[in-house]
Structure formats: structure tokens, C-alpha cells
Design a protein around this motif. Structure first.
Motif, PDB file in Angstrom:
ATOM      1  N   HIS A   1     -36.562   9.429 -29.341  1.00  0.00           N
ATOM      2  CA  HIS A   1     -36.600  10.458 -30.373  1.00  0.00           C
ATOM      3  C   HIS A   1     -37.806  11.348 -30.106  1.00  0.00           C
ATOM      4  O   HIS A   1     -38.730  10.974 -29.386  1.00  0.00           O
ATOM      5  CB  HIS A   1     -36.725   9.838 -31.765  1.00  0.00           C
ATOM      6  N   TYR A   2     -37.806  12.531 -30.713  1.00  0.00           N
ATOM      7  CA  TYR A   2     -38.945  13.435 -30.556  1.00  0.00           C
ATOM      8  C   TYR A   2     -40.002  13.065 -31.590  1.00  0.00           C
ATOM      9  O   TYR A   2     -39.782  13.182 -32.789  1.00  0.00           O
ATOM     10  CB  TYR A   2     -38.524  14.892 -30.744  1.00  0.00           C
ATOM     11  N   VAL A   3     -41.157  12.602 -31.120  1.00  0.00           N
ATOM     12  CA  VAL A   3     -42.241  12.200 -32.012  1.00  0.00           C
ATOM     13  C   VAL A   3     -43.498  13.001 -31.684  1.00  0.00           C
ATOM     14  O   VAL A   3     -43.669  13.491 -30.567  1.00  0.00           O
ATOM     15  CB  VAL A   3     -42.550  10.688 -31.897  1.00  0.00           C
ATOM     16  N   ALA A   4     -44.367  13.141 -32.656  1.00  0.00           N
ATOM     17  CA  ALA A   4     -45.614  13.870 -32.438  1.00  0.00           C
ATOM     18  C   ALA A   4     -46.619  12.996 -31.707  1.00  0.00           C
ATOM     19  O   ALA A   4     -46.753  11.809 -31.993  1.00  0.00           O
ATOM     20  CB  ALA A   4     -46.195  14.310 -33.783  1.00  0.00           C
ATOM     21  N   GLY A   5     -47.336  13.597 -30.754  1.00  0.00           N
ATOM     22  CA  GLY A   5     -48.377  12.881 -30.045  1.00  0.00           C
ATOM     23  C   GLY A   5     -47.874  12.147 -28.814  1.00  0.00           C
ATOM     24  O   GLY A   5     -46.725  12.299 -28.394  1.00  0.00           O
ATOM     25  N   GLU A   6     -48.760  11.331 -28.229  1.00  0.00           N
ATOM     26  CA  GLU A   6     -48.440  10.636 -26.987  1.00  0.00           C
ATOM     27  C   GLU A   6     -47.488   9.466 -27.221  1.00  0.00           C
ATOM     28  O   GLU A   6     -47.562   8.786 -28.244  1.00  0.00           O
ATOM     29  CB  GLU A   6     -49.724  10.126 -26.329  1.00  0.00           C
ATOM     30  N   THR A   7     -46.619   9.229 -26.252  1.00  0.00           N
ATOM     31  CA  THR A   7     -45.661   8.131 -26.319  1.00  0.00           C
ATOM     32  C   THR A   7     -45.367   7.625 -24.915  1.00  0.00           C
ATOM     33  O   THR A   7     -45.275   8.426 -23.968  1.00  0.00           O
ATOM     34  CB  THR A   7     -44.348   8.570 -26.993  1.00  0.00           C
ATOM     35  N   PRO A   8     -45.212   6.311 -24.731  1.00  0.00           N
ATOM     36  CA  PRO A   8     -44.869   5.767 -23.410  1.00  0.00           C
ATOM     37  C   PRO A   8     -43.414   6.045 -23.026  1.00  0.00           C
ATOM     38  O   PRO A   8     -43.008   5.732 -21.905  1.00  0.00           O
ATOM     39  CB  PRO A   8     -45.119   4.264 -23.572  1.00  0.00           C
ATOM     40  N   LEU A   9     -42.631   6.630 -23.943  1.00  0.00           N
ATOM     41  CA  LEU A   9     -41.252   7.001 -23.617  1.00  0.00           C
ATOM     42  C   LEU A   9     -41.187   8.339 -22.886  1.00  0.00           C
ATOM     43  O   LEU A   9     -40.113   8.793 -22.506  1.00  0.00           O
ATOM     44  CB  LEU A   9     -40.402   7.046 -24.880  1.00  0.00           C
ATOM     45  N   VAL A  10     -42.343   8.973 -22.698  1.00  0.00           N
ATOM     46  CA  VAL A  10     -42.459  10.164 -21.851  1.00  0.00           C
ATOM     47  C   VAL A  10     -43.624   9.925 -20.900  1.00  0.00           C
ATOM     48  O   VAL A  10     -44.739   9.663 -21.344  1.00  0.00           O
ATOM     49  CB  VAL A  10     -42.715  11.445 -22.668  1.00  0.00           C
ATOM     50  N   GLY A  11     -43.359   9.976 -19.599  1.00  0.00           N
ATOM     51  CA  GLY A  11     -44.385   9.695 -18.600  1.00  0.00           C
ATOM     52  C   GLY A  11     -44.679  10.898 -17.729  1.00  0.00           C
ATOM     53  O   GLY A  11     -43.837  11.787 -17.569  1.00  0.00           O
ATOM     54  N   TRP A  12     -45.877  10.921 -17.153  1.00  0.00           N
ATOM     55  CA  TRP A  12     -46.317  12.040 -16.302  1.00  0.00           C
ATOM     56  C   TRP A  12     -46.796  11.512 -14.959  1.00  0.00           C
ATOM     57  O   TRP A  12     -47.540  10.530 -14.893  1.00  0.00           O
ATOM     58  CB  TRP A  12     -47.444  12.800 -16.992  1.00  0.00           C
ATOM     59  N   LEU A  13     -46.362  12.160 -13.902  1.00  0.00           N
ATOM     60  CA  LEU A  13     -46.837  11.864 -12.554  1.00  0.00           C
ATOM     61  C   LEU A  13     -46.985  13.149 -11.764  1.00  0.00           C
ATOM     62  O   LEU A  13     -46.210  14.092 -11.956  1.00  0.00           O
ATOM     63  CB  LEU A  13     -45.849  10.961 -11.799  1.00  0.00           C
ATOM     64  N   TYR A  14     -47.962  13.166 -10.877  1.00  0.00           N
ATOM     65  CA  TYR A  14     -47.960  14.183  -9.848  1.00  0.00           C
ATOM     66  C   TYR A  14     -47.034  13.699  -8.732  1.00  0.00           C
ATOM     67  O   TYR A  14     -46.927  12.486  -8.507  1.00  0.00           O
ATOM     68  CB  TYR A  14     -49.379  14.419  -9.328  1.00  0.00           C
ATOM     69  N   PRO A  15     -46.365  14.608  -8.047  1.00  0.00           N
ATOM     70  CA  PRO A  15     -45.391  14.183  -7.023  1.00  0.00           C
ATOM     71  C   PRO A  15     -45.968  13.224  -5.985  1.00  0.00           C
ATOM     72  O   PRO A  15     -45.263  12.319  -5.517  1.00  0.00           O
ATOM     73  CB  PRO A  15     -44.962  15.509  -6.390  1.00  0.00           C
ATOM     74  N   PHE A  16     -47.240  13.393  -5.608  1.00  0.00           N
ATOM     75  CA  PHE A  16     -47.823  12.521  -4.582  1.00  0.00           C
ATOM     76  C   PHE A  16     -48.077  11.102  -5.085  1.00  0.00           C
ATOM     77  O   PHE A  16     -48.434  10.220  -4.309  1.00  0.00           O
ATOM     78  CB  PHE A  16     -49.118  13.129  -4.024  1.00  0.00           C
ATOM     79  N   MET A  17     -47.862  10.854  -6.392  1.00  0.00           N
ATOM     80  CA  MET A  17     -48.027   9.522  -6.960  1.00  0.00           C
ATOM     81  C   MET A  17     -46.712   8.744  -7.030  1.00  0.00           C
ATOM     82  O   MET A  17     -46.713   7.551  -7.342  1.00  0.00           O
ATOM     83  CB  MET A  17     -48.612   9.613  -8.380  1.00  0.00           C
ATOM     84  N   VAL A  18     -45.601   9.411  -6.776  1.00  0.00           N
ATOM     85  CA  VAL A  18     -44.278   8.824  -7.028  1.00  0.00           C
ATOM     86  C   VAL A  18     -44.067   7.519  -6.271  1.00  0.00           C
ATOM     87  O   VAL A  18     -43.639   6.510  -6.848  1.00  0.00           O
ATOM     88  CB  VAL A  18     -43.169   9.836  -6.691  1.00  0.00           C
ATOM     89  N   GLN A  19     -44.353   7.498  -4.985  1.00  0.00           N
ATOM     90  CA  GLN A  19     -44.104   6.276  -4.217  1.00  0.00           C
ATOM     91  C   GLN A  19     -44.993   5.128  -4.669  1.00  0.00           C
ATOM     92  O   GLN A  19     -44.538   3.983  -4.764  1.00  0.00           O
ATOM     93  CB  GLN A  19     -44.303   6.554  -2.731  1.00  0.00           C
ATOM     94  N   GLU A  20     -46.248   5.421  -4.966  1.00  0.00           N
ATOM     95  CA  GLU A  20     -47.177   4.382  -5.391  1.00  0.00           C
ATOM     96  C   GLU A  20     -46.732   3.711  -6.681  1.00  0.00           C
ATOM     97  O   GLU A  20     -46.860   2.492  -6.845  1.00  0.00           O
ATOM     98  CB  GLU A  20     -48.575   4.993  -5.579  1.00  0.00           C
TER      99      GLU A  20
END
Length: 345
Positions: A267-286
């Protein structure tokens, strides 16, 4: 009206389990465990609130035109569209957007229940179209600009007072090409979308944006171009193809900033949530597996001093902390100058 708004805010506010990654780091609760807990709580909350939530929303919209709290001065905007996490005593849309955590482990259901979104380098923006105009706010709630758009309620030709036409979007604004890259949808006309899952919000967004023929180019009634960011399924073949694509935006414009990963049932919630993650492309394999092919251009973007993701995050957090301290100090100095009648720098 206050009672209605209080109920509406309660129905949309995120649960206590939506904590910052950094607040939970090392406390015996893994990112995967928090995902499961949030999804479980989310189901129970949805069953509990869904029926009266829609009634509350409609009751509020019917009273919007009677509520004279949407100030006209840019320095003191007070929203009259209340969405997830909004505090009605505030004078801004602060703490409204759903924000990511660093993705630090591969989700168990990654191939089955996740999407990936290529995110351009731009200003994270909350867009509110209502009452024949459209207002743009930063993720911290600061007013950016106001103009006419082809969104519902965004100009004099697409506003229906009886139905309360309006739209609330989440995206990235790029001034260089005057384009808003749409990431997510919070509300569309009388329908709140924050209690819907990612899959449904994306379906609704695409279906309704296709009907708006005047948002893809600049005109008298639309002063900003709107484009929907692709949300790609993370099944093995699909994600492999995604990571081997370069560039993700035509002619490498806008420049790719990083990747957002959305759980399909979030669901759309305010603030940070572990159900949305962020990576830079060079981190994907790691993080997600060395069996995933990654285009060499993304590998070349890895900083020379990069060691591991955890080390990178520690440095990133430390740098942000210093920036915030400097910013806070500057704001305090400006407030002191204002209090004695001096113009802030």
C-alpha cells in the motif's frame, strides 16, 4: 469537518512498523522480517478500514469547496487535499511521499512479487491538481511552483465541482525539459488510491493517464509534460533484460540516478518502508546475486573507493548527517536574523 479529517488521517497514517532502516539496523529484526510483518498488518488494516475509508473520503471531498484553508500566498500553502501521513496542523505537505530504504538483502519473493523502476536524476515531487490549477511540492513539503495542467482539476476546462475533480501524484520533476516523470498515484478524482496495492495503483494510473490527451505536450492548458516511468516485473528473464539495457532513457536523457524496487502488494504509506527498496545499478549483483548480468556501463559507474554496500551506506549516511547539520545551522541563523529585522541571506 475536523472529525472527518482526523478519521481520514488515522485511516491513512503508516503503522509504527514502518521504521527507518537505520533505526532498525542491528536490532535483531531483518529487513525481510519487517516486510512480512508490514504485509501482515497491512491486510488486517485494510479489512478493518476499507469500507468506512471510502465514505470518509467522499464526505471530505463534498466539503472541500466549503473549506477556505488553501492560502493563496506561496510562502504559506496549507493543503486541502489530505493524503497519507498529512498532519492537518502543518502548513505544508511534509511527510506525505512514500520513501525507500536501501535494499540490503534479496527478498525471498523477489522474482514473484517485485517491480523495478528506473529513476531519473530530478527533484522528488508531490503534485496536487485541484481547483483549476496544479501545485508542485518537494518531498519535504516546500512549495515549488504552480501552473495549469491537463490533470483532473488542473485547469478551468477539466474541473468538475460536483465530483470534486483533483489528482495527487508522486514523481520526479526535471526542470531542464520541464517534465514530471510519474512514479506513483495517491488519489484520482473522488477515488483514494493509497489503500490499493502497487499493481492496482499502476493499472489505474496508466488507464486514466491514457485518456488525458493533453498532458504529453505543452499547451495553453498544460504547462508541464507528464510521463509515466516504466515499472518492470522482476521475474528472472525480465529483470536480466532490464539490467542489460543501456541507457534506460532515450539518448541517456534524463540521466539514470538509481533503481527503485516496489513490492507488488505494498500500500502507499507515508515515510520510509522496506516494501520499497533503493539500489544503484552497480550494487545489483552484490545484493541480488552475481548470476544477474549487468551492463558494463553500470559497472563503470562504481566509485573508485567503493568497497561494499554497507561501507558505502555508512559513508552516505555520515555525509547526509553533516549536510543536515549545516542546513539546520543555517536555518537557525536565518531565523535569528529575521527576528531582529534583518533580511536572510
Amino acid at each position: 469537518m475536523d472529525e472527518v479529517l482526523n478519521k481520514f488521517q488515522t485511516a491513512l497514517n503508516c503503522e509504527d512498523s514502518h521504521k527507518s532502516l537505520y533505526k532498525n539496523w542491528g536490532k535483531g529484526c531483518t529487513q525481510e522480517e519487517r516486510r512480512k510483518e508490514i504485509l501482515t498488518n497491512q491486510k488486517g488494516q485494510r479489512n478493518k478500514n476499507l469500507d468506512n475509508f471510502r465514505g470518509i473520503f467522499l464526505e471530505y471531498i463534498n466539503g472541500v469547496e466549503k473549506c477556505n484553508i488553501f492560502d493563496t500566498e506561496a510562502v504559506s500553502y496549507r493543503p486541502n487535499i489530505y493524503v497519507a501521513g498529512f498532519n492537518k496542523t502543518s502548513r505544508s505537505y511534509n511527510n506525505v511521499l512514500m520513501l525507500s530504504e536501501w535494499l540490503i538483502d534479496r527478498p525471498i519473493d523477489f522474482e514473484q512479487n517485485w517491480y523495478v523502476v528506473p529513476c531519473p536524476k530530478g527533484v522528488r515531487t508531490l503534485v496536487v491538481s485541484h481547483n483549476k490549477t496544479t501545485k508542485f511540492f518537494t518531498k519535504n513539503g516546500r512549495f515549488m511552483m504552480e501552473c495549469k495542467t491537463g490533470l483532473p482539476g488542473g485547469n478551468q476546462y477539466n474541473t468538475n465541482k460536483r465530483k470534486g475533480s483533483f489528482c495527487v501524484l508522486d514523481g520526479f520533476y526535471l526542470e531542464k525539459n520541464n517534465t514530471l516523470y510519474i512514479l506513483d498515484l495517491l488519489a484520482w478524482n473522488w477515488q483514494p488510491m493509497t489503500d490499493g496495492e502497487t499493481e492496482f495503483r499502476q493499472f489505474w494510473l496508466k488507464a486514466n493517464m491514457q485518456e488525458l490527451t493533453d498532458v504529453s505536450e505543452i499547451s495553453k492548458t498544460n504547462k508541464v509534460v507528464f510521463k509515466i516511468l516504466p515499472m518492470v516485473d522482476c521475474s528472472r528473464a525480465s529483470f536480466n533484460n532490464f539490467m542489460m539495457k543501456y541507457p534506460h532513457f532515450e539518448n541517456n536523457f534524463p540521466i539514470l540516478d538509481g533503481l527503485l524496487f516496489y513490492h507488488k502488494h505494498a500500500h502507499y504509506v507515508a515515510g520510509e518502508t522496506p516494501l520499497v527498496g533503493w539500489l544503484y545499478p552497480f550494487m545489483v549483483q552484490e545484493v541480488l546475486g552475481y548470476d544477474i548480468p549487468v551492463h558494463s556501463m553500470y559497472e563503470d559507474e562504481r566509485p573508485n573507493d567503493y568497497i561494499t554496500q554497507s561501507y558505502f551506506i555508512e559513508k552516505f549516511v555520515a555525509n547526509n548527517f553533516k549536510k543536515n547539520m549545516i542546513s539546520s545551522s543555517t536555518n537557525m541563523e536565518e531565523e535569528e536574523e529575521e527576528s531582529i529585522g534583518l533580511e536572510p541571506v
